[in-house]
Design a protein around this motif. Structure first.
Motif, PDB file in Angstrom:
ATOM      1  N   ASN A   1       0.842  -1.180   0.000  1.00  0.00           N
ATOM      2  CA  ASN A   1       0.000   0.000   0.000  1.00  0.00           C
ATOM      3  C   ASN A   1       0.884   1.239   0.000  1.00  0.00           C
ATOM      4  O   ASN A   1       1.450   1.612   1.014  1.00  0.00           O
ATOM      5  CB  ASN A   1      -0.899  -0.013   1.249  1.00  0.00           C
ATOM      6  N   ARG A   2       1.014   1.883  -1.140  1.00  0.00           N
ATOM      7  CA  ARG A   2       1.902   3.031  -1.252  1.00  0.00           C
ATOM      8  C   ARG A   2       1.374   4.208  -0.435  1.00  0.00           C
ATOM      9  O   ARG A   2       2.136   5.065  -0.015  1.00  0.00           O
ATOM     10  CB  ARG A   2       2.057   3.422  -2.729  1.00  0.00           C
ATOM     11  N   GLY A   3       0.066   4.256  -0.236  1.00  0.00           N
ATOM     12  CA  GLY A   3      -0.502   5.299   0.614  1.00  0.00           C
ATOM     13  C   GLY A   3       0.001   5.193   2.040  1.00  0.00           C
ATOM     14  O   GLY A   3       0.237   6.198   2.714  1.00  0.00           O
ATOM     15  N   ALA A   4       0.205   3.947   2.512  1.00  0.00           N
ATOM     16  CA  ALA A   4       0.731   3.742   3.861  1.00  0.00           C
ATOM     17  C   ALA A   4       2.166   4.232   3.966  1.00  0.00           C
ATOM     18  O   ALA A   4       2.594   4.763   4.993  1.00  0.00           O
ATOM     19  CB  ALA A   4       0.648   2.261   4.234  1.00  0.00           C
ATOM     20  N   VAL A   5       2.938   4.053   2.888  1.00  0.00           N
ATOM     21  CA  VAL A   5       4.313   4.565   2.856  1.00  0.00           C
ATOM     22  C   VAL A   5       4.298   6.077   3.024  1.00  0.00           C
ATOM     23  O   VAL A   5       5.031   6.645   3.837  1.00  0.00           O
ATOM     24  CB  VAL A   5       5.005   4.180   1.534  1.00  0.00           C
ATOM     25  N   LEU A   6       3.452   6.751   2.255  1.00  0.00           N
ATOM     26  CA  LEU A   6       3.380   8.209   2.331  1.00  0.00           C
ATOM     27  C   LEU A   6       2.915   8.662   3.708  1.00  0.00           C
ATOM     28  O   LEU A   6       3.428   9.646   4.259  1.00  0.00           O
ATOM     29  CB  LEU A   6       2.437   8.743   1.250  1.00  0.00           C
ATOM     30  N   ALA A   7       1.950   7.954   4.280  1.00  0.00           N
ATOM     31  CA  ALA A   7       1.456   8.314   5.613  1.00  0.00           C
ATOM     32  C   ALA A   7       2.571   8.221   6.649  1.00  0.00           C
ATOM     33  O   ALA A   7       2.701   9.088   7.522  1.00  0.00           O
ATOM     34  CB  ALA A   7       0.295   7.402   6.004  1.00  0.00           C
ATOM     35  N   SER A   8       3.398   7.181   6.542  1.00  0.00           N
ATOM     36  CA  SER A   8       4.504   7.010   7.478  1.00  0.00           C
ATOM     37  C   SER A   8       5.522   8.140   7.331  1.00  0.00           C
ATOM     38  O   SER A   8       6.022   8.679   8.330  1.00  0.00           O
ATOM     39  CB  SER A   8       5.180   5.657   7.249  1.00  0.00           C
ATOM     40  N   ILE A   9       5.842   8.498   6.080  1.00  0.00           N
ATOM     41  CA  ILE A   9       6.776   9.597   5.840  1.00  0.00           C
ATOM     42  C   ILE A   9       6.202  10.903   6.392  1.00  0.00           C
ATOM     43  O   ILE A   9       6.898  11.684   7.062  1.00  0.00           O
ATOM     44  CB  ILE A   9       7.076   9.734   4.336  1.00  0.00           C
ATOM     45  N   SER A  10       4.922  11.141   6.141  1.00  0.00           N
ATOM     46  CA  SER A  10       4.272  12.368   6.612  1.00  0.00           C
ATOM     47  C   SER A  10       4.303  12.459   8.129  1.00  0.00           C
ATOM     48  O   SER A  10       4.584  13.516   8.705  1.00  0.00           O
ATOM     49  CB  SER A  10       2.829  12.423   6.108  1.00  0.00           C
ATOM     50  N   ASN A  11       4.007  11.339   8.806  1.00  0.00           N
ATOM     51  CA  ASN A  11       4.023  11.335  10.270  1.00  0.00           C
ATOM     52  C   ASN A  11       5.407  11.675  10.809  1.00  0.00           C
ATOM     53  O   ASN A  11       5.545  12.385  11.809  1.00  0.00           O
ATOM     54  CB  ASN A  11       3.583   9.968  10.796  1.00  0.00           C
ATOM     55  N   SER A  12       6.432  11.179  10.135  1.00  0.00           N
ATOM     56  CA  SER A  12       7.803  11.458  10.568  1.00  0.00           C
ATOM     57  C   SER A  12       8.117  12.950  10.460  1.00  0.00           C
ATOM     58  O   SER A  12       8.730  13.536  11.362  1.00  0.00           O
ATOM     59  CB  SER A  12       8.789  10.642   9.736  1.00  0.00           C
ATOM     60  N   PHE A  13       7.680  13.585   9.383  1.00  0.00           N
ATOM     61  CA  PHE A  13       7.956  15.011   9.212  1.00  0.00           C
ATOM     62  C   PHE A  13       7.103  15.868  10.144  1.00  0.00           C
ATOM     63  O   PHE A  13       7.545  16.925  10.597  1.00  0.00           O
ATOM     64  CB  PHE A  13       7.758  15.417   7.747  1.00  0.00           C
TER      65      PHE A  13
END
Length: 360
Positions: free
Chosen positions: A265-277
Protein backbone atom coordinates in the motif's frame (compact mmCIF):
# COMPACT_ATOMS: atom_id res chain seq x y z
CA UNK A 1 -0.79 -2.71 47.66
CA UNK A 2 0.86 0.02 45.53
CA UNK A 3 2.03 -0.63 41.98
CA UNK A 4 5.29 -2.60 41.98
CA UNK A 5 7.96 -3.45 39.42
CA UNK A 6 9.12 -6.82 38.10
CA UNK A 7 12.08 -7.06 40.49
CA UNK A 8 9.87 -6.48 43.54
CA UNK A 9 7.38 -9.07 42.30
CA UNK A 10 10.09 -11.71 41.86
CA UNK A 11 11.41 -10.98 45.35
CA UNK A 12 7.91 -11.45 46.79
CA UNK A 13 7.38 -14.70 44.91
CA UNK A 14 10.75 -16.04 46.08
CA UNK A 15 9.64 -15.41 49.66
CA UNK A 16 6.34 -17.20 49.03
CA UNK A 17 4.32 -13.97 49.28
CA UNK A 18 1.39 -14.29 46.87
CA UNK A 19 -1.59 -12.04 46.36
CA UNK A 20 -5.05 -13.21 45.29
CA UNK A 21 -5.26 -10.72 42.42
CA UNK A 22 -2.72 -9.58 39.81
CA UNK A 23 -2.99 -7.19 36.86
CA UNK A 24 0.01 -7.19 34.49
CA UNK A 25 0.26 -4.91 31.45
CA UNK A 26 2.79 -2.93 29.42
CA UNK A 27 4.45 -2.67 26.03
CA UNK A 28 7.11 -5.21 26.94
CA UNK A 29 5.01 -8.25 26.05
CA UNK A 30 7.70 -10.90 26.69
CA UNK A 31 8.12 -9.54 30.24
CA UNK A 32 4.34 -9.62 30.75
CA UNK A 33 4.32 -13.28 29.69
CA UNK A 34 7.42 -14.07 31.76
CA UNK A 35 5.98 -12.55 34.97
CA UNK A 36 2.70 -14.36 34.38
CA UNK A 37 4.58 -17.67 34.23
CA UNK A 38 6.48 -16.82 37.44
CA UNK A 39 3.22 -16.20 39.30
CA UNK A 40 1.58 -19.36 37.97
CA UNK A 41 4.66 -21.41 38.88
CA UNK A 42 4.69 -19.99 42.40
CA UNK A 43 0.97 -20.70 42.81
CA UNK A 44 0.50 -24.17 41.34
CA UNK A 45 4.00 -25.53 40.72
CA UNK A 46 3.89 -28.28 38.10
CA UNK A 47 0.15 -28.86 38.45
CA UNK A 48 -1.07 -26.45 35.77
CA UNK A 49 -3.16 -29.16 34.14
CA UNK A 50 -5.36 -29.50 37.25
CA UNK A 51 -5.00 -26.18 39.06
CA UNK A 52 -4.91 -23.57 36.24
CA UNK A 53 -7.86 -22.30 34.21
CA UNK A 54 -7.07 -20.16 31.16
CA UNK A 55 -9.83 -17.79 29.99
CA UNK A 56 -10.07 -15.35 27.09
CA UNK A 57 -11.18 -11.92 28.24
CA UNK A 58 -13.55 -11.21 25.35
CA UNK A 59 -15.56 -14.39 25.98
CA UNK A 60 -15.95 -14.22 29.77
CA UNK A 61 -19.10 -15.65 31.32
CA UNK A 62 -19.29 -13.89 34.68
CA UNK A 63 -21.50 -16.41 36.43
CA UNK A 64 -19.12 -19.16 35.31
CA UNK A 65 -16.14 -17.03 36.42
CA UNK A 66 -17.70 -16.50 39.86
CA UNK A 67 -18.25 -20.25 40.30
CA UNK A 68 -14.68 -20.92 39.13
CA UNK A 69 -13.32 -18.44 41.68
CA UNK A 70 -15.17 -20.21 44.49
CA UNK A 71 -13.89 -23.66 43.52
CA UNK A 72 -11.48 -25.45 45.83
CA UNK A 73 -8.01 -26.20 44.39
CA UNK A 74 -7.07 -29.63 43.08
CA UNK A 75 -3.64 -31.08 43.89
CA UNK A 76 -2.33 -27.58 44.63
CA UNK A 77 -2.44 -24.93 47.31
CA UNK A 78 -4.16 -22.48 44.96
CA UNK A 79 -6.95 -22.53 42.42
CA UNK A 80 -5.37 -20.33 39.71
CA UNK A 81 -7.29 -18.44 37.00
CA UNK A 82 -5.56 -16.60 34.13
CA UNK A 83 -7.68 -14.09 32.21
CA UNK A 84 -5.91 -12.89 29.08
CA UNK A 85 -6.70 -9.65 27.22
CA UNK A 86 -9.81 -8.44 28.99
CA UNK A 87 -10.25 -4.98 27.45
CA UNK A 88 -12.48 -2.61 29.41
CA UNK A 89 -12.79 -0.46 26.28
CA UNK A 90 -14.36 -3.36 24.36
CA UNK A 91 -15.02 -6.26 26.74
CA UNK A 92 -16.95 -8.31 24.19
CA UNK A 93 -16.15 -9.39 20.66
CA UNK A 94 -19.62 -8.22 19.64
CA UNK A 95 -20.77 -5.11 21.52
CA UNK A 96 -24.10 -4.70 19.69
CA UNK A 97 -26.67 -3.44 22.20
CA UNK A 98 -24.17 -3.62 25.08
CA UNK A 99 -22.45 -0.96 27.15
CA UNK A 100 -18.85 -1.43 28.23
CA UNK A 101 -19.54 0.15 31.64
CA UNK A 102 -22.27 -2.40 32.43
CA UNK A 103 -20.07 -5.36 31.49
CA UNK A 104 -17.11 -4.01 33.47
CA UNK A 105 -19.29 -3.61 36.57
CA UNK A 106 -20.25 -7.30 36.35
CA UNK A 107 -16.58 -8.25 36.18
CA UNK A 108 -15.68 -6.18 39.25
CA UNK A 109 -18.61 -7.77 41.08
CA UNK A 110 -17.38 -11.27 40.17
CA UNK A 111 -13.87 -10.66 41.51
CA UNK A 112 -14.84 -8.52 44.50
CA UNK A 113 -14.52 -11.34 47.06
CA UNK A 114 -11.77 -13.73 45.99
CA UNK A 115 -11.34 -16.48 48.61
CA UNK A 116 -7.87 -17.15 50.09
CA UNK A 117 -7.46 -20.38 48.10
CA UNK A 118 -7.96 -18.67 44.68
CA UNK A 119 -5.53 -16.56 42.67
CA UNK A 120 -6.75 -14.50 39.69
CA UNK A 121 -4.31 -13.08 37.11
CA UNK A 122 -5.24 -10.52 34.46
CA UNK A 123 -2.58 -10.04 31.79
CA UNK A 124 -2.61 -7.96 28.60
CA UNK A 125 -0.63 -9.23 25.61
CA UNK A 126 -2.88 -8.61 22.61
CA UNK A 127 -3.70 -4.89 22.69
CA UNK A 128 -2.15 -1.62 23.80
CA UNK A 129 -3.35 0.23 26.90
CA UNK A 130 -3.18 4.02 26.61
CA UNK A 131 -1.01 5.58 29.33
CA UNK A 132 0.14 9.05 30.30
CA UNK A 133 3.61 9.50 31.77
CA UNK A 134 4.39 11.76 34.71
CA UNK A 135 7.97 12.74 33.86
CA UNK A 136 8.69 13.89 37.40
CA UNK A 137 7.82 10.58 39.04
CA UNK A 138 8.45 8.49 35.88
CA UNK A 139 5.17 6.70 36.61
CA UNK A 140 2.61 5.83 33.94
CA UNK A 141 -1.09 6.34 34.53
CA UNK A 142 -3.66 4.45 32.46
CA UNK A 143 -5.87 6.88 30.54
CA UNK A 144 -8.66 4.67 29.16
CA UNK A 145 -11.40 2.54 30.78
CA UNK A 146 -8.86 -0.12 31.76
CA UNK A 147 -7.80 2.22 34.57
CA UNK A 148 -10.78 1.15 36.68
CA UNK A 149 -9.79 -2.53 36.64
CA UNK A 150 -6.12 -1.67 37.15
CA UNK A 151 -6.98 0.58 40.11
CA UNK A 152 -9.10 -2.19 41.61
CA UNK A 153 -6.17 -4.60 41.29
CA UNK A 154 -3.78 -2.05 42.80
CA UNK A 155 -6.09 -1.55 45.77
CA UNK A 156 -7.01 -5.20 46.32
CA UNK A 157 -4.00 -7.03 44.91
CA UNK A 158 -0.92 -6.25 42.81
CA UNK A 159 -0.54 -4.00 39.77
CA UNK A 160 2.56 -4.39 37.58
CA UNK A 161 3.59 -2.52 34.43
CA UNK A 162 6.25 -3.89 32.09
CA UNK A 163 7.46 -0.82 30.17
CA UNK A 164 9.62 -0.84 27.06
CA UNK A 165 13.29 -0.83 27.96
CA UNK A 166 15.82 1.66 26.66
CA UNK A 167 18.23 0.59 23.92
CA UNK A 168 21.05 0.34 26.48
CA UNK A 169 18.96 -1.90 28.74
CA UNK A 170 17.87 -3.98 25.77
CA UNK A 171 21.49 -4.27 24.59
CA UNK A 172 22.49 -5.85 27.91
CA UNK A 173 19.52 -8.23 27.75
CA UNK A 174 20.34 -9.14 24.14
CA UNK A 175 23.99 -9.82 24.99
CA UNK A 176 22.95 -12.01 27.94
CA UNK A 177 20.38 -13.89 25.87
CA UNK A 178 22.85 -14.49 23.03
CA UNK A 179 25.50 -15.64 25.52
CA UNK A 180 23.04 -18.08 27.11
CA UNK A 181 22.60 -19.68 23.68
CA UNK A 182 26.36 -20.12 23.29
CA UNK A 183 26.98 -17.24 20.85
CA UNK A 184 28.61 -13.82 21.27
CA UNK A 185 27.56 -10.26 20.40
CA UNK A 186 29.15 -6.94 21.34
CA UNK A 187 27.10 -4.30 23.16
CA UNK A 188 27.40 -1.99 20.13
CA UNK A 189 25.96 -4.66 17.83
CA UNK A 190 23.31 -5.49 20.43
CA UNK A 191 22.23 -1.84 20.42
CA UNK A 192 22.17 -1.93 16.61
CA UNK A 193 19.89 -4.99 16.73
CA UNK A 194 17.58 -3.18 19.16
CA UNK A 195 17.43 -0.18 16.83
CA UNK A 196 16.82 -2.36 13.76
CA UNK A 197 13.86 -3.94 15.57
CA UNK A 198 12.64 -0.56 16.87
CA UNK A 199 12.96 -1.83 20.46
CA UNK A 200 10.21 -4.37 19.77
CA UNK A 201 11.03 -7.12 22.27
CA UNK A 202 9.07 -9.78 20.40
CA UNK A 203 10.88 -8.99 17.16
CA UNK A 204 14.22 -8.97 18.98
CA UNK A 205 13.53 -12.39 20.51
CA UNK A 206 12.74 -13.85 17.09
CA UNK A 207 15.85 -12.32 15.54
CA UNK A 208 18.06 -13.66 18.36
CA UNK A 209 16.79 -17.20 17.72
CA UNK A 210 17.57 -16.86 14.02
CA UNK A 211 20.99 -15.24 14.51
CA UNK A 212 22.16 -17.75 17.12
CA UNK A 213 21.07 -20.65 14.93
CA UNK A 214 23.25 -19.25 12.15
CA UNK A 215 26.25 -18.10 14.19
CA UNK A 216 26.48 -21.13 16.46
CA UNK A 217 29.36 -20.53 18.88
CA UNK A 218 30.78 -17.69 16.79
CA UNK A 219 30.29 -13.95 17.20
CA UNK A 220 27.28 -12.18 15.67
CA UNK A 221 28.99 -9.42 13.68
CA UNK A 222 27.61 -6.27 12.06
CA UNK A 223 27.79 -7.99 8.65
CA UNK A 224 25.64 -10.84 9.95
CA UNK A 225 23.10 -8.33 11.30
CA UNK A 226 22.93 -6.51 7.96
CA UNK A 227 22.54 -9.75 6.02
CA UNK A 228 20.04 -11.55 8.25
CA UNK A 229 17.99 -8.94 10.13
CA UNK A 230 15.18 -7.16 8.33
CA UNK A 231 15.23 -3.51 9.43
CA UNK A 232 11.75 -2.47 10.56
CA UNK A 233 10.01 0.01 8.29
CA UNK A 234 9.93 2.70 11.00
CA UNK A 235 13.72 2.61 11.07
CA UNK A 236 13.76 3.09 7.30
CA UNK A 237 11.37 6.04 7.67
CA UNK A 238 13.81 7.65 10.11
CA UNK A 239 16.62 6.93 7.66
CA UNK A 240 14.65 8.68 4.89
CA UNK A 241 13.84 11.71 7.06
CA UNK A 242 17.49 11.96 8.10
CA UNK A 243 18.58 11.80 4.45
CA UNK A 244 16.20 14.59 3.40
CA UNK A 245 17.38 16.73 6.32
CA UNK A 246 21.00 16.17 5.29
CA UNK A 247 20.20 16.61 1.54
CA UNK A 248 21.65 13.14 0.96
CA UNK A 249 19.98 12.13 -2.31
CA UNK A 250 21.50 8.67 -2.56
CA UNK A 251 20.49 7.62 0.96
CA UNK A 252 17.00 9.11 0.51
CA UNK A 253 16.23 7.09 -2.62
CA UNK A 254 17.77 3.93 -1.14
CA UNK A 255 15.43 4.29 1.84
CA UNK A 256 12.46 4.89 -0.47
CA UNK A 257 13.33 1.74 -2.46
CA UNK A 258 13.38 -0.26 0.82
CA UNK A 259 9.97 1.10 1.78
CA UNK A 260 8.47 0.35 -1.61
CA UNK A 261 9.56 -3.29 -1.28
CA UNK A 262 8.09 -3.63 2.22
CA UNK A 263 4.69 -2.04 1.55
CA UNK A 264 2.09 -3.00 -1.01
CA UNK A 265 0.00 0.00 0.00
CA UNK A 266 1.90 3.03 -1.25
CA UNK A 267 -0.50 5.30 0.61
CA UNK A 268 0.73 3.74 3.86
CA UNK A 269 4.31 4.56 2.86
CA UNK A 270 3.38 8.21 2.33
CA UNK A 271 1.46 8.31 5.61
CA UNK A 272 4.50 7.01 7.48
CA UNK A 273 6.78 9.60 5.84
CA UNK A 274 4.27 12.37 6.61
CA UNK A 275 4.02 11.33 10.27
CA UNK A 276 7.80 11.46 10.57
CA UNK A 277 7.96 15.01 9.21
CA UNK A 278 5.10 16.11 11.47
CA UNK A 279 7.12 14.73 14.40
CA UNK A 280 10.10 16.78 13.23
CA UNK A 281 7.96 19.91 12.88
CA UNK A 282 6.68 19.51 16.44
CA UNK A 283 10.24 19.03 17.67
CA UNK A 284 11.50 22.11 15.80
CA UNK A 285 8.70 24.29 17.21
CA UNK A 286 9.33 22.91 20.70
CA UNK A 287 13.06 23.65 20.45
CA UNK A 288 12.31 27.23 19.36
CA UNK A 289 10.20 27.68 22.53
CA UNK A 290 12.85 26.15 24.75
CA UNK A 291 10.98 22.89 25.31
CA UNK A 292 12.67 19.53 25.88
CA UNK A 293 12.11 15.95 24.64
CA UNK A 294 10.01 15.04 27.67
CA UNK A 295 7.75 18.07 27.13
CA UNK A 296 6.96 16.98 23.56
CA UNK A 297 6.46 13.36 24.61
CA UNK A 298 3.95 14.38 27.27
CA UNK A 299 2.12 17.06 25.23
CA UNK A 300 1.53 14.79 22.23
CA UNK A 301 1.20 11.46 24.13
CA UNK A 302 4.17 9.76 22.47
CA UNK A 303 4.77 6.30 23.91
CA UNK A 304 8.29 5.58 22.66
CA UNK A 305 11.23 7.85 23.51
CA UNK A 306 13.24 7.12 20.39
CA UNK A 307 10.62 8.64 18.05
CA UNK A 308 10.89 11.99 19.83
CA UNK A 309 14.68 11.75 20.10
CA UNK A 310 14.98 11.06 16.37
CA UNK A 311 12.66 13.97 15.61
CA UNK A 312 14.78 16.35 17.72
CA UNK A 313 17.96 15.08 16.09
CA UNK A 314 16.79 15.26 12.47
CA UNK A 315 14.88 18.54 12.80
CA UNK A 316 17.99 20.32 14.09
CA UNK A 317 19.23 20.50 10.49
CA UNK A 318 16.00 21.89 9.07
CA UNK A 319 14.38 25.28 9.58
CA UNK A 320 10.72 25.48 10.52
CA UNK A 321 10.05 27.13 7.15
CA UNK A 322 11.68 24.22 5.29
CA UNK A 323 9.72 21.67 7.34
CA UNK A 324 6.49 23.47 6.45
CA UNK A 325 7.42 23.29 2.76
CA UNK A 326 8.09 19.55 3.06
CA UNK A 327 4.77 18.93 4.82
CA UNK A 328 3.00 20.92 2.09
CA UNK A 329 4.72 18.78 -0.56
CA UNK A 330 3.61 15.63 1.27
CA UNK A 331 0.02 16.94 1.46
CA UNK A 332 -0.03 17.66 -2.26
CA UNK A 333 1.48 14.23 -2.98
CA UNK A 334 -1.27 12.58 -0.96
CA UNK A 335 -3.90 14.33 -3.08
CA UNK A 336 -2.07 13.26 -6.24
CA UNK A 337 -1.95 9.62 -5.10
CA UNK A 338 -5.67 9.68 -4.39
CA UNK A 339 -6.79 11.26 -7.68
CA UNK A 340 -4.09 10.47 -10.25
CA UNK A 341 -3.62 7.31 -12.30
CA UNK A 342 0.13 7.90 -12.56
CA UNK A 343 2.58 5.28 -11.28
CA UNK A 344 2.65 5.49 -7.47
CA UNK A 345 6.40 4.93 -7.19
CA UNK A 346 7.04 7.74 -9.68
CA UNK A 347 4.82 10.08 -7.67
CA UNK A 348 6.68 9.27 -4.45
CA UNK A 349 10.08 9.71 -6.13
CA UNK A 350 8.97 13.13 -7.37
CA UNK A 351 7.86 13.95 -3.82
CA UNK A 352 11.29 13.08 -2.39
CA UNK A 353 13.00 15.07 -5.16
CA UNK A 354 10.93 18.18 -4.35
CA UNK A 355 11.73 17.87 -0.64
CA UNK A 356 15.44 17.51 -1.39
CA UNK A 357 15.24 20.75 -3.39
CA UNK A 358 13.85 22.76 -0.48
CA UNK A 359 16.26 25.05 1.35
CA UNK A 360 16.65 26.42 4.84
Amino acid sequence: MPQIDARTLKAQLNKGELSNLYYIFGQNIPDVEKLTKYIIKAAVGDNEEFALNRLEGRYLDFSELYDMIQMMPMMSEYNCILINDYNCEKPRENMAGLKAEDINKKLIEAIKDIPPHTLVIFNVTGFEIAVKTDFRTKKNTIKDRNKKLADFAEKNGVLIECPVKTESELAKDIAASVSARGSLISLDNARELAEMCQNDTLAIRNEIDKLCSYAGKNEITRDILNNFVHRQSDATIFKLADAVAALNKRMAFEALDELMQDKNNRGAVLASISNSFIDMYRAACARKKGKQINDVKEDFSYILDFKVKNAFRDSSRMSIKRLRKCITILRDTNMLLNFSRSDEKTILEQCITKMLMTKN
